[in-house]
Design a protein around this motif. Sequence first.
Motif, PDB file in Angstrom:
ATOM      1  N   THR A   1      17.152   4.219 -20.342  1.00 14.69           N
ATOM      2  CA  THR A   1      16.244   4.883 -19.413  1.00 14.69           C
ATOM      3  C   THR A   1      14.808   4.860 -19.920  1.00 14.69           C
ATOM      4  O   THR A   1      13.870   5.000 -19.135  1.00 14.69           O
TER       5      THR A   1
ATOM      6  N   THR B   1      20.787  -1.614 -21.993  1.00 14.21           N
ATOM      7  CA  THR B   1      20.079  -0.861 -20.960  1.00 14.21           C
ATOM      8  C   THR B   1      19.692   0.499 -21.520  1.00 14.21           C
ATOM      9  O   THR B   1      20.370   1.045 -22.396  1.00 14.21           O
TER      10      THR B   1
ATOM     11  N   PHE C   1      18.277   0.640 -14.201  1.00  5.41           N
ATOM     12  CA  PHE C   1      17.647   0.856 -15.496  1.00  5.41           C
ATOM     13  C   PHE C   1      17.083  -0.444 -16.061  1.00  5.41           C
ATOM     14  O   PHE C   1      17.622  -1.534 -15.820  1.00  5.41           O
TER      15      PHE C   1
END
Length: 778
Positions: free
Chosen positions: A395, A393, A526
Amino acid sequence: MAEILLILRQPGSNAIEIADKIKAMLPQLRASIPPSVHIDLLSDRSLTIRASVHEVETTVMITIALVVIVIFVFLRSVSVTIIPGITVPLSLVGTFGVMYWLNYSLDNLSLMALTISVGFVVDDAIVMIENIVRYVEAGESPFNAAVKGAGQIGFTIVSITCSLIAVFIPLLFMGGIIGRLFREFAVTVTIAVVLSAFIALTLTPVMCMLFLHKESEADRSRFSRVAARGFDLLLAGYTAGLRWVFLHQPLMLAGTLLLMAATVVLYIEIPKGFFPEQDTGFIFGQLEARQDSSFQRMATIENQVGSLVSKDPGVWAAGGIVGVSGPNSAENTARVLIQLKPFDQRRDTAQQIMARLRPQIARIPGVLMFMQAGQDVTVGARLSKTEYQYTLTDTDSDELNHWAPLIEQRMEKIPALQDVGTDQQIAALHAVVTVDRDAASRLGISLSTIDETLYDAFGQRQVGTIYTSSTTYKVVLEVQSRFETDPAVLSKIFLPGLGNARIPLSAVAHFSSKLEPLTINHQGQFPAVTLSFNITPGYALSDAITAIDQIDREFRVPATLQRTFQGNAQAFQDSLSSTPLLLAAAIFAVYVVLGMLYESFIHPVTILSALPSAGVGALLMLTACGYDLSVIALIGVILLIGIVKKNAIMMIDFALQAERLEGKSPEEAIFQACILRFRPIMMTTMAALFGSLPLAIGHGAGSELRRPLGIAIVGGLIVSQFLTLYTTPIIYLYLERFAQRRRLKRAKHASRRGRAPAPTHAGAGGTRIAATPMTQDQ
């Protein structure tokens, strides 16, 4: 092909009853639908459940037979053998009653608990009967023998039972997925053990009064005489070995310490896994084609793969799901559901069938197929192509899309991993329509008009419904299918302009193509990419996780890129970190219970000194048989803690009584205890060993889940039985000397103060002894 999945749950019913009710309703359902619609049974998991229950029933019967044979060989009397033999059905029936009251069901774990309990529930009865038989053989009447034997051995049975229950205390209060899974297992075994102890303390002595009698030499059968001579030879060999051990005590102490070190080393080195991979008779497959593949192309590929899979001799039926739906995140993916033939109709396992299908499907151009065998025990995670998941994951989507393919390529080179796949789809070819707003405005065409026109052509807009007496039909507006596959058709789309003029779309827009993400997955808030994998045969899950962790150290990934295991892999990591704590908690619980029973800090250590040999045996047997230390095998190791210490309890109990009641020295007391308790120790160990053997060598439905448990117990019992008969008395002597030094030190300290140490009057098992100076260390 349309597929209807029925998930029904009726309170008070089980899966088999529900499946039978659905099958009974199928003829009525077929009669109520048009003849052009066919209903076929693709998968019936109740068949696997039935086969697993039948396999366990057979295993339990074999286990009972082996345990009864062990008792008969040692006691050499049919009437005596019947007495502990009755303990098994009574304990199991009582356990069924409590399970029903607790609303438990017969599943893989509870059936496994019942099977392993068969070897335990006879232990208490064996110890009781053997002690009573010993008095009968010495010339006592059955009544006096029962009274004396029961009174002498009662505390030992209580100690064995309480310490075995203590082993399960950490499991009963353990949280997380492991605790939820094995709470029912622990409760089931505990119920059976408690009932067996109650029966041994009450019914067994009464039956001994009624059915025991002393046999003369002439009354004995030839088998009885041969078995007696064989046991006498075995006892003579043990006696000679014990004398040698008493002359080489430092050597045996060093051997015990080496066993402790070997246990730690073996635990660190042995490969570790989560749950054994099962053959449940069902395989999940996922097809993946080019990211610009259409529904029609995936349907064609699905038919090709289904036809190929159906020809395999181990496959009963195959079906599929095409199109964007729950299991399929995009149109370029499809699901294949493969039901294998029943176990008695095929020779190959699910893993062997998957290995056979992989090269055949690989010859179909433009498609990849990922497969995994269906498992009874899985931990929740997103639906993936293969069994284990590793999720990234970030951002920043660009950063995530850069690193995910690099990590995937590195994972594909790890020997422990196979079928490495990803759910990242960022290279789908898209047609881009760029509108010239000024030109569209001059011609009186709005953006909403362009959008609605394109949706009418390609969006499958529902514009009406036709109702009939039996069903309804949706009316869908779209262009002919021959215009759906060529982007050039966009130039043939006309828009309504000023004065209802027909304006070609190409007059107000130009067309191009570019690569764009087909799907974007998220975990939490995210963007996420999940890399899934299977374990290569010959490797363990711990090998795979260690190799993947090594990738993290090789790549200098940014701090914003988070990497975590999901599903079974994450649950395995959690269980791996809690395993040492679980073992330590089980040992500590046994120590506390034994400390309260014996009112001593020293004697529980003597009893627990048998554990390293059991741990070494279990780990060595698992390694020799090619198994990793899974959660199931760990339960076997925990059970060994409860099983093995009973040998030491029987020795220590008799040694303490010999010291306190007969005034013998520690050497004489423990030597006599070893000789007197040799027969019940051998009987209970052999009963537990042969009770676990059918699990260790069993085959058939569900046996993969039970086999590591049996292997761990068999290996631990074989090694510990040989070693603890010699190491336990030596540990007892060393700890007695340590306690004697402490007593002398306290006596000197008390004499300096001008007062004598206070005597204590409680003997082992609560026996009241007057004027016997003792300290708490005894």
